[in-house]
Design an enzyme around this catalytic site. Structure first.
Site, short mmCIF file in Angstrom:
data_model
loop_
_atom_site.label_atom_id
_atom_site.label_comp_id
_atom_site.label_asym_id
_atom_site.label_seq_id
_atom_site.Cartn_x
_atom_site.Cartn_y
_atom_site.Cartn_z
CG ASP A 17 -1.92 1.18 1.15
OD1 ASP A 17 -2.96 0.99 0.49
OD2 ASP A 17 -1.64 2.24 1.73
CD GLU A 19 -1.54 6.34 2.62
OE1 GLU A 19 -2.15 7.27 2.07
OE2 GLU A 19 -2.08 5.27 2.96
CG HIS A 157 -6.93 6.93 4.67
ND1 HIS A 157 -7.12 6.56 3.36
CD2 HIS A 157 -8.19 7.15 5.16
CE1 HIS A 157 -8.39 6.56 3.06
NE2 HIS A 157 -9.07 6.92 4.15
CG ASP A 162 -4.55 1.80 4.74
OD1 ASP A 162 -4.98 1.73 5.90
OD2 ASP A 162 -4.78 2.76 3.98
#
Length: 557
Positions: A17, A19, A157, A162
């Site tokens: 994952d 960001e 998030h 995540d």
């Protein structure tokens, strides 16, 4: 695809994952990477790092993720982080929720840093959830799925949390998939790419099917046969029907099926023959290809008639003394061959019944010299019968017949009568293909024949019928004979085609198989020239160009 046959419990997965500062892999940058590695169902490690995006982080992103410019101050650059991440993910299948986003960012940056992109395909848990648990869940958002599977870690998030939540969701989806028959990476990839979902759960019907070659039968709730097919790997082939084929016919088929049977065979040829027999016997409503035999036609000539002529027939009953040519794929093909024979031999073409003393006014063909016109007494029975005898003999030794038709086609092309030349080519091709096919069929249908194929398989043919177990418990199929009846023509055709692709040797036979030599070379040459012209200049009856005239004579050995 990466290791399609690997069982899922032996595969390595890295759930990742990211960001980022925004949604564009080109204009935005990565701020955090989180990943969890699984060997089968066992979690074996994790990876997490902040990344300096080398640009300001928008306030909206900071509000959503909690990652600010201060958070990434002093964090390593992506160029520094990437080698460690690639080492962590080496040899594993990439898994992500909405994988196109995460994989798109990673691949864009890998290319920028001059690394190879990640091995495809990645597994998207959102797509997988749509196949396996929708509509049991209202949507396939990560938070919704985490609640559905009651994951220990909830998405926040942030990359690692995540990734951990996605990993637990992924393991839950694999458990669901296991009950639906998804056991290998290949089956997992197909499930992710499947577009259809209403009937995906029926993939479990294929779970008990064998992996070998054979025939599969789709049945409805009334036990009626819907579809018959053959496959080298029965389980894999049947499962493919549930992987999102968008054709309405396939969707209707999987919606109607309630049971799937399989009949194992010794190899591909036996499967092809059984498929053909079952289709001809049961006429399944979803089979189209195997029911084309209903359009087949024959040419028939009865020498016992007073003035014999070629007729179109829908069946061949092998009556004594009756001459048959065919079967042809359609009445149109049969008509072309009939016109070729009538072009070479001026037998009557009228459909009016004629006895030995019948007289009526002749048609225009008589004045053109293209019919002997027995209708007005221009020719007697003996002379007419001599022409018929020569025509029938030409089917066995067609050298002169083929040369005559070939010369006519060439002459029309030389005169630039291209439409007529194209029609003459089509007639010649229909006749030559029928003659060649009949020769092959007679070779296969002479008594008992045992063939050892190059594949190592051994087959027994009785009158052209392959000896194999009948799935309906009916007595062994009767000999086919030559010409093949319409409903057995496809069965004989698959044997002929298979042996052409897999040459073998004759082990035993009642009578020594023999190929009539006379005309064999001429048949092969004519068909080779016509097919080469078609490949070079297209198909159909369009007029050939002067530079590509059909049937131009070539030197022969």
């Amino acid at each position: 695809m990466l290791g399609e046959a690997i069982p899922l419990d032996e595969a390595s997965f890295v759930v990742v994952d990211l960001e980022t500062t925004g949604g564009s892999p080109v204009d935005d940058a990565i701020t955090e990477i989180g990943a969890v590695r699984f060997e089968g169902a066992q979690r074996v490690g994790s990876f997490q790092t902040l990344v300096d995006p080398e640009r300001p982080i928008p306030a909206a992103i900071t509000h959503l993720t909690g990652i600010s410019d201060r958070s990434v101050a002093g964090a390593p650059s992506l160029a520094t982080v990437m080698p460690s991440f690639l080492e962590f993910a080496r040899g594993a299948v990439i898994v992500a929720h909405n994988a196109s986003f995460d994989v798109g960012f990673l691949n864009a940056n890998l290319l920028r840093l001059e690394y190879p992109t990640l091995p495809a395909p990645a597994v998207c848990t959102a797509k997988l959830a749509r196949r396996l648990v929708w509509p049991e869940v209202p949507n396939v958002r990560l938070r919704t799925l985490a609640g559905y599977f009651r994951t220990r870690v909830q998405p926040t998030h942030r990359a690692l949390q995540d990734a951990e939540a996605t990993g637990e969701v992924f393991q839950g989806l694999l458990d669901v998939g296991h009950h639906l028959g998804i056991h290998t990476l290949g089956e997992l990839y197909h499930a992710c790419s499947a577009r259809g979902r209403p009937n995906f759960a029926k993939i479990a019907l294929a779970e008990r099917l064998p992996r070998g070659s054979g025939v599969y039968v789709f049945r409805d709730r009334n036990d009626q046969i819907l579809y018959v097919g053959k496959a080298k790997d029965l389980r894999a082939r049947v499962k493919s029907y549930f992987y999102g084929d968008e054709r309405k016919k396939v969707q209707d088929l999987v919606a109607s099926v309630t049971r799937i049977d399989a009949i194992g065979t010794r190899g591909e040829l036996e499967a092809l023959v059984l498929e053909s027999r079952l289709i001809a016997r049961h006429l399944p409503r979803f089979n189209a290809h195997g029911k084309r035999w209903r359009r087949y036609a024959f040419l028939k000539l009865d020498p016992a008639e007073a003035w014999p002529r070629w007729k179109l027939a829908r069946s061949g009953d092998l009556s004594d003394g009756v001459v048959y040519l065919g079967p042809f794929g359609s009445s149109g093909r049969a008509t072309l061959a009939k016109e070729a024979l009538e072009e070479a031999f001026p037998v009557r073409r009228c459909t009016r019944s004629m006895g030995r003393r019948t007289r009526f006014a002749p048609c225009a063909l008589a004045d053109m010299g293209r019919c002997l016109a027995p209708c007005d007494g221009r020719v007697g029975p003996d002379a007419y019968r001599a022409i018929v005898t020569a025509m029938v003999a030409s089917l066995e030794t067609p050298d002169e017949l083929l040369r005559l038709l070939d010369r006519r086609m060439s002459a029309l092309a030389e005169q630039e009568r291209f439409e007529e030349a194209a029609l003459a080519r089509d007639r010649l091709r229909a006749l030559a293909e029928a003659l060649q096919r009949c020769r092959h069929d007679r070779w296969l249908t002479e008594g008992r024949l045992t063939i050892a194929a190059a594949t190592g398989e051994r087959f027994d043919l009785v009158g052209g019928a392959l000896r194999c177990d009948d799935p309906d418990g009916i007595a062994p199929a009767a000999p086919i004979g030559s010409p093949a009846p319409r409903d057995r023509a496809d069965e004989l055709a698959v044997v002929r085609s298979w042996l052409r692709r897999h040459p073998g040797r004759v082990v035993a036979c009642d009578e020594a198989p023999s190929e009539p030599v006379a005309g064999g070379r001429e048949l092969a040459d004519v068909l080779a020239r016509i097919r080469a012209a078609d490949d070079a200049g297209g198909h159909g009856r369009s007029a050939p160009e002067p530079s590509a005239r059909p049937g131009r004579r070539r030197s022969r050995r």
